[in-house]
Structure formats: structure tokens, C-alpha cells
Scaffold this motif. Structure first.
Motif, short mmCIF file in Angstrom:
data_model
loop_
_atom_site.label_atom_id
_atom_site.label_comp_id
_atom_site.label_asym_id
_atom_site.label_seq_id
_atom_site.Cartn_x
_atom_site.Cartn_y
_atom_site.Cartn_z
N GLN B 91 14.27 -6.18 -2.49
CA GLN B 91 15.16 -6.92 -1.60
C GLN B 91 14.82 -6.68 -0.13
O GLN B 91 14.84 -7.57 0.68
CB GLN B 91 16.61 -6.49 -1.88
CG GLN B 91 17.61 -7.26 -1.05
CD GLN B 91 19.03 -6.89 -1.46
OE1 GLN B 91 19.24 -6.11 -2.38
NE2 GLN B 91 20.00 -7.48 -0.78
N PHE B 92 14.48 -5.42 0.18
CA PHE B 92 14.26 -5.09 1.59
C PHE B 92 12.78 -5.05 1.94
O PHE B 92 12.32 -4.19 2.68
CB PHE B 92 14.95 -3.77 1.96
CG PHE B 92 16.42 -3.82 1.74
CD1 PHE B 92 17.22 -4.53 2.62
CD2 PHE B 92 17.01 -3.20 0.65
CE1 PHE B 92 18.60 -4.60 2.41
CE2 PHE B 92 18.38 -3.27 0.46
CZ PHE B 92 19.18 -3.97 1.33
N HIS B 93 12.07 -5.96 1.33
CA HIS B 93 10.63 -6.20 1.59
C HIS B 93 9.76 -4.99 1.83
O HIS B 93 8.61 -5.10 1.85
CB HIS B 93 10.41 -7.24 2.70
CG HIS B 93 11.53 -7.39 3.65
ND1 HIS B 93 11.83 -6.48 4.57
CD2 HIS B 93 12.48 -8.36 3.76
CE1 HIS B 93 12.90 -6.86 5.23
NE2 HIS B 93 13.32 -8.00 4.77
N PHE B 94 10.14 -3.80 2.11
CA PHE B 94 9.32 -2.61 1.94
C PHE B 94 7.81 -2.73 2.06
O PHE B 94 7.08 -2.52 1.11
CB PHE B 94 9.61 -1.99 0.58
CG PHE B 94 10.97 -1.38 0.50
CD1 PHE B 94 11.93 -1.91 -0.34
CD2 PHE B 94 11.29 -0.26 1.26
CE1 PHE B 94 13.18 -1.34 -0.44
CE2 PHE B 94 12.54 0.30 1.17
CZ PHE B 94 13.49 -0.25 0.31
N LEU B 95 7.36 -3.01 3.26
CA LEU B 95 5.91 -2.93 3.53
C LEU B 95 5.64 -1.59 4.22
O LEU B 95 6.55 -0.94 4.72
CB LEU B 95 5.47 -4.07 4.44
CG LEU B 95 5.61 -5.47 3.86
CD1 LEU B 95 5.22 -6.51 4.90
CD2 LEU B 95 4.79 -5.64 2.61
N LEU B 96 4.38 -1.17 4.25
CA LEU B 96 4.04 0.05 4.99
C LEU B 96 3.93 -0.34 6.47
O LEU B 96 3.05 -1.11 6.85
CB LEU B 96 2.71 0.62 4.50
CG LEU B 96 2.70 1.06 3.03
CD1 LEU B 96 1.31 1.51 2.62
CD2 LEU B 96 3.69 2.18 2.79
#
Ligand SMILES: Nc1ncnc2c1ncn2[C@@H]1O[C@H](COP(=O)(O)OP(=O)(O)O)[C@@H](O)[C@H]1O
Ligand SMILES: [Mg+2]
Lengths: 418, 224
Positions: B91-96
Motif C-alpha cells: 500500500q505504501f509503495h516502499f521503494l528504497l
């Protein structure tokens, strides 16, 4: 596990937080630099003290111990368990510190393995008179070429020369402080008296300084025959034989060997300079303790920063794990960061450590006239630098390992749930 | 052909007190299916999805993906399995955040190590083209908008051509237009590439557009 990939990730993390990385690095840098300075300087001091002790003293000295305690004739003839002999105030026997067959011994020892040089001496206590002043000291009759080989006498000369002893049978070379006290210079005359009453007037041909007070204050050198003459002894009379070895450490055993072979008394430099050796041990322990403390402090710095790093990167760790990175990958990502910090900080520390050591080694240091020291004594040895880097990297690996382990154990679900 | 099957899944939480979140969950998913899981908030959808994703291993029952039983395998084996066969969109797109868009997409493929770096880069471009993000490849991922980040996350989920792509409310934080975009991408990859999609969603339009809906309530499946 893909180390190259882990390294790329570690590098990106470090570069993203440049200031934090720099702080962690400087901790290591400081620790290693101080380690290098400490060890180079302390070992330099050790070396200097050892050198100055060894320079001016023989590795092995052969002498004849004058022992006034001898058994009474009564004890020798009538000793039994049931009776006690009482002899009051026994007078010591007339005994000479002469070494028997000294010259032959010199020639034999000279040919032995590991021997750098042998120098025979006749030494005696002496009183120096210059006008009304009388000062006690010691007089050493030497064979100049041999003694020079052992103690590098020529480099100690302040004025005049030792060579003059060869051409001038009535010449004398006086210690710098003694000369000052007697107020004599090269060319002046000194009258020397022995405790046995012998007297000679000698001409000062040189003034020397070892930089060691106990020598420069009392010692003077003249030729062997001069001392033999003033003592009224024959040409084979010797009191001391000084030996230098190629390796000072060999001296300890060599002394024992000579004792057995010739039945004589010997003294090695280790016994004669126990205070210096003890001081060296203490300084070594001190260096060790301080160095370890510095490294531990640097290690804690890295540990803290790596811990913070892991806490700040919880989300990233969860993503890496979710997308298939295993725990060994995560460990290597964080451990590599610690290692990069350790190696870069360590190398910088070595450079700075070298810089400070070098600056110290050329800083003038006023140790007074007594010590032959012009700058701080510092030793440069690759060994210390390798040691510093090894310790530094080991410390960072240890300090980085535990936070990395923690990172690898993180449960991605707990983080991704939000 | 079944690509995933979950049987008799039970899951408990022990904090703050013992509580059964999932009760005897059984279902199967076919290859190429676009499946939505719906249900009220707190009914256990996310919990179920994390079990299906192999990240949560603390459950009862068995999970099989691609015919391979995954229940009870060690963490590192599961990580390798995820890397190759599963893709995620959260949901919270979580990219590095420190990495560029391109790097984010490439990382799982670099980890897999099946292709050369050059090929991986080409593939990453291809996936980014699919989600319409090619012009942002060199940007740092933290500089993107929410919708853009979500599209990059989808490209990352696709990079290793996984059998299943899972999403936990992938459109939950997006506006209508972006939600539509994500839906279209999912639809396309399931129908054209035959990849399976399992997403938890609150969006009725999104769910209605998918092939099948599973509805949950209080830890049970109430509708297939
Ligand atoms: N780590 C946890 N510990 C205890 N309870 C939890 C934990 N995570 C979720 N829960 C509870 O489990 C239930 C299901 O949560 P979740 O799967 O996130 O629901 P959904 O995704 O359907 O909204 C909720 O009642 C939630 O409070
Ligand atoms: Mg949820």
C-alpha cells in the motif's frame, strides 16, 4: 550471496549519509592515529634507553670479583657439627682484581662465534688533582682501536681526539663533566693519584661525552700501559674484559658459557641494566592498554552508528527481504558498511599517525647536555602500521557484526504492516 | 492449473492476548487469474496475504505455490523462492529511497543473477515502459509522487517475471486516475502474460473488474 551487489547497496547507503559516515570514520581514524603515535613513540623511547645503555656498556663484562668474605683458617682445618669456631675481626687477604691470563683470553674470545669485539681494560679508582682541587673518579686504561670498535669512541669526542692516546703515552681523555669540574681543557695537565699511592701527571688530549651522567662525571681514558705504570703492575695486568656481541640477546647465554669455560666472573647487560628492562616492560604494557582502550572507544563509536543505521533502515531491510534477499545478504550489506568505514578510517588514521610521528621525530627536544637527544625518539616500523590496520579492521568488524546480525533477524512482516 | 493452494490455514496472535485471526482458510488460485480479496478492515486480509507471500511462517495449515510445498521451509530458501516466483506491491509503495528508479527495479534481478547486468537493465527499461515510467529512470525514487512510486513498485514486482504478483491495497493511497492505471497494468499482465494476480483491495470498482473475488469476514472466507 552476491558480494558485489551487497557492496553496491552498502556504498549507496554510506554515500547517502555522508556526514554520519564521516563521523564514524573519524572515530576509527583517531583511534588508529593515536595507536600509531603511541606505539612509535613508546618504542622509540624504549629503543633510545636501551641503546644508550647498551652503547656505553659491554654486552658481557669479565672481571675478577674481589671477595673479602673468606673462611677462616680455623674453619678450614677444624670444622665439625658439634663445635662453633669464633674468629674476631679477620683481615681480608691481599687480593688483586687481576684477571689471570687475560690477554690469552682476549685472543680466544675474539675468535668465538657471535662476538663483535673484545676489549681489555685496566681500570682503577683515581683522584684527579688540578692545583688545589681534588676530585675522585675512575681511570680506564684502554687499547684505543679495540675500545673504539666497541663503543665508537670517536663519535663521543667533544674536543681533541682519542687517537692522541696512541702517540702520547702520557695522554688522557677526560669526561666532559669531569673536565668542567677540574676546569681543564685539551693541552692542560692533570695529576692523577691512585688509592695505592701511585702518582702521575698526564696531559689532557681529548674531552668526551657519552650523554650519560654517571660516565661523563667520573670517567677518563688513558692507555693500558699508563694505568699499569701508575699502579706499578706488569704488562699482563688486566682488570676487565669487555665483549660486544653481534646480537645483544646472545650475550645472556654467552656470559654463562664463558663462566663455565674459564671459571671467571661475568656480568651481562641485562643484569647490569635491570631498571631499563623493567621500564621497557612497563611502557609496553602501558602502550598496549592505551592502544586497546582507544580502539575499543572507536569500536563503540562504530557500534552506535551502525545500530542507528540499522534502525533508520528498517523499511529498506524489510523491502530487501520481501524481494528475496536472504539474511546473509543483509548481514553483508551492513557488515560491508562497517568494513568500508574501518578500512578507510584506518588508512586515514595510519597516514595521520605517520604525519604526527614524523612531526614528533623532527621536533627539537631539549634534554639538557647530559642526554644525547636532539629530537623526540620515534621509531618507524611497517609492523606497527600493519598491526594498527589489522586491529582497526578487526574492531570494526566486531562492532559492525552485532548490528548486522540484528538487521538480518528483522521480521519484514512487522515492518511492512506499518 | 492451480498455481497456489492454501489449505486449512489457521493463524493466531498472542499479543495482547491469544486471538485467532484466520480460521480454516481454504482456497486455490489458477494460473493467469486476477483475484481480489475483500472484506472489512481488520478481518485478516493482510495477515492472510503475508502468509501467502511466505514472509510470515508462523501459521498452521499448508501452502503450496507452483506445486511446491512451502510450509516449513527455512527462511533463506523462502527468500530465494520469493525472489524468483513472487512479486509484491504494498500500500505504501516502499521503494528504497536512496536508490534511483532504475536501481530499485533492477535490484531483485541482480539478486537473482539469472541475466547479465546489461540484460537486466534492458528488462528494467521494458518494465518501466509498461508502467509508463521510462522518462523517470534516473531520478531518485524518493523524489517521485505516490502514484509514480506505486508504478515503479509494480515494475520492480515484475522484473523477474514472477508466477504470482501480490498486492496489499496497492491502490489504497492513489487517486482515481492512478488507481485506474494500476488496474489496467494488472489486467494486462494477467491476461497477456498469464501471470497470476492476488490483491487485497477496498476499492469496489477494482474488485469488480477482476476475474474473481474472495470475501472475508472475521478470519473466514465467506464468499468465493
Ligand atoms: N502483530 C499483530 N499482533 C496482534 N494482532 C494483530 C497484529 N497484526 C494484526 N493484528 C490484528 O489482526 C486482525 C487482522 O489484521 P489485518 O490482517 O491487518 O486486517 P486487514 O488487513 O483485513 O485490515 C486485526 O484485528 C488486527 O488488529
Ligand atoms: Mg490490511
Amino acid at each position: 550471496m552476491n558480494l558485489k551487489l551487497s557492496f553496491q547497496i552498502a556504498q549507496t547507503h554510506l554515500l547517502a549519509k555522508k556526514r554520519q559516515t564521516l563521523v564514524a570514520m573519524l572515530g576509527v581514524t583517531f583511534g588508529i592515529a593515536m595507536f600509531i603515535v603511541m606505539i612509535s613513540f613508546m618504542q622509540g623511547v624504549n629503543q633510545f634507553l636501551e641503546d644508550s645503555a647498551l652503547d656505553a656498556s659491554p654486552h658481557v663484562r669479565i672481571y675478577n670479583e674481589v671477595n673479602t668474605q673468606r673462611p677462616s683458617i680455623l674453619d678450614q682445618n677444624r670444622s665439625s657439627d658439634s663445635s662453633v669456631n669464633v674468629v674476631y675481626h679477620q683481615k681480608p687477604k691481599q687480593q688483586l682484581p687481576r684477571i689471570k691470563n687475560g690477554l690469552q683470553m682476549v685472543r680466544l674470545i675474539e675468535k668465538m662465534k657471535g662476538v663483535l669485539g673484545v676489549s681489555p681494560e685496566v681500570s682503577s679508582q683515581a683522584f684527579f688533582n688540578n692545583g688545589p682541587i681534588q676530585i675522585s673518579g675512575s681511570m680506564a686504561g684502554i687499547d684505543y682501536p679495540r675500545e673504539n670498535r666497541l663503543y665508537n669512541l670517536d663519535s663521543r669526542i667533544k674536543s681533541g681526539s682519542f687517537q692522541a692516546l696512541l702517540t702520547n703515552p702520557k695522554g688522557i681523555v677526560v669526561g666532559a663533566n669531569l673536565a668542567k669540574k677540574l676546569n681543564v681543557n685539551v693541552g692542560d695537565k692533570v695529576s692523577v693519584t691512585t688509592p695505592m699511592g701511585g702518582n702521575l701527571t698526564l696531559r689532557v688530549v681529548g674531552i668526551f661525552g657519552f650523554g650519560i651522567g654517571t660516565i661523563d662525571n667520573i670517567r677518563c681514558y688513558t692507555s693500558i700501559s699508563t694505568v699499569q705504570e701508575i699502579l706499578g703492575k706488569d704488562a699482563s695486568y688486566l682488570t676487565d674484559i669487555h665483549i660486544k656481541m653481534t646480537d645483544p640477546l646472545l650475550a645472556l647465554d654467552f656470559g654463562q658459557t664463558l663462566q663455565k669455560q674459564f671459571g671467571i666472573h661475568t656480568e651481562d647487560w641485562g643484569t647490569a641494566n635491570q631498571a631499563i628492562l623493567a621500564g621497557k616492560k612497563i611502557r609496553n604494557v602501558m602502550t598496549f592498554v592505551i592502544s586497546i582502550t582507544l580502539l575499543v572507544v572507536a569500536g563503540f563509536g562504530i557500534y552506535n552508528i551502525m545500530n542507528m543505521n540499522v534502525i533508520n533502515k528498517l523499511k529498506d531491510i524489510a523491502i530487501l527481504k520481501a524481494t528475496g534477499f536472504g539474511s546473509s545478504d543483509v548481514v553483508s550489506v551492513f557488515l560491508l558498511q562497517a568494513i568500508i568505514i574501518g578500512v578507510l578510517g584506518g588508512v586515514l588514521g595510519l597516514l595521520i599517525g605517520f604525519g604526527i610521528s614524523y612531526a614528533l621525530s623532527i621536533t627539537p627536544f631539549d634534554a639538557g647536555d647530559m642526554l644525547s637527544l636532539k629530537t623526540f625518539p620515534v621509531i618507524f616500523k611497517t609492523e606497527y602500521y600493519l598491526m594498527g590496520l589489522t586491529f582497526g579492521v578487526i574492531t570494526t568488524i566486531l562492532a559492525g557484526y552485532f548490528p548486522s546480525r540484528k538487521a538480518a533477524k528483522i521480521d519484514p512482516v512487522a515492518i511492512l504492516r506499518g | 492449473m492451480n498455481v497456489l493452494s492454501a489449505s486449512h490455514i489457521n493463524k493466531y496472535f498472542f499479543e495482547p492476548e491469544k486471538f485467532q485471526v484466520l480460521q480454516d482458510v481454504n482456497f486455490e488460485v489458477k494460473k493467469g487469474e486476477f483475484l481480489s480479496i475483500i472484506g472489512k478492515s481488520g478481518c485478516g486480509k493482510s495477515t492472510l496475504l503475508y502468509i501467502l507471500s511466505t514472509m510470515d511462517t508462523d501459521y498452521e495449515g499448508t501452502l503450496e505455490v507452483n506445486g511446491q510445498r512451502l510450509t516449513g521451509l527455512p527462511q533463506d530458501t523462502l527468500a530465494a523462492f520469493r525472489n524468483e516466483h513472487l512479486g509484491f506491491v504494498f500500500q505504501f509503495h516502499f521503494l528504497l529511497p536512496e536508490f534511483t528508479v532504475l536501481q530499485n527495479v533492477m535490484l531483485p534481478a541482480l539478486k537473482l543473477g539469472k541475466y547479465s547486468n546489461k540484460e537486466i537493465e534492458e528488462r528494467a527499461y521494458e518494465k518501466l515502459r509498461l508502467v509508463n515510467m521510462v522518462e523517470h529512470t534516473r531520478k531518485q525514487s524518493s523524489k517521485l509522487s505516490g502514484g509514480q512510486q506505486q508504478r515503479v513498485a509494480i515494475a520492480r514486482a515484475l522484473i523477474n517475471d514472477p508466477t504470482i504478483i501480490m498486492g496489499d491495497e496497492p491502490t489504497g493511497n492513489l487517486d482515481k486516475a492512478n488507481s485506474g492505471l494500476v488496474f489496467d497494468i494488472f489486467r494486462q499482465i494477467s491476461h497477456e502474460n498469464g501471470q497470476t494476480i492476488i490483491t487485497v483491495t477496498h476499492d469496489p470498482d477494482f474488485a469488480n473488474g477482476s476475474d474473481r473475488i474472495i470475501e472475508m469476514s472475521d478470519g473466514r472466507i465467506i464468499r468465493h
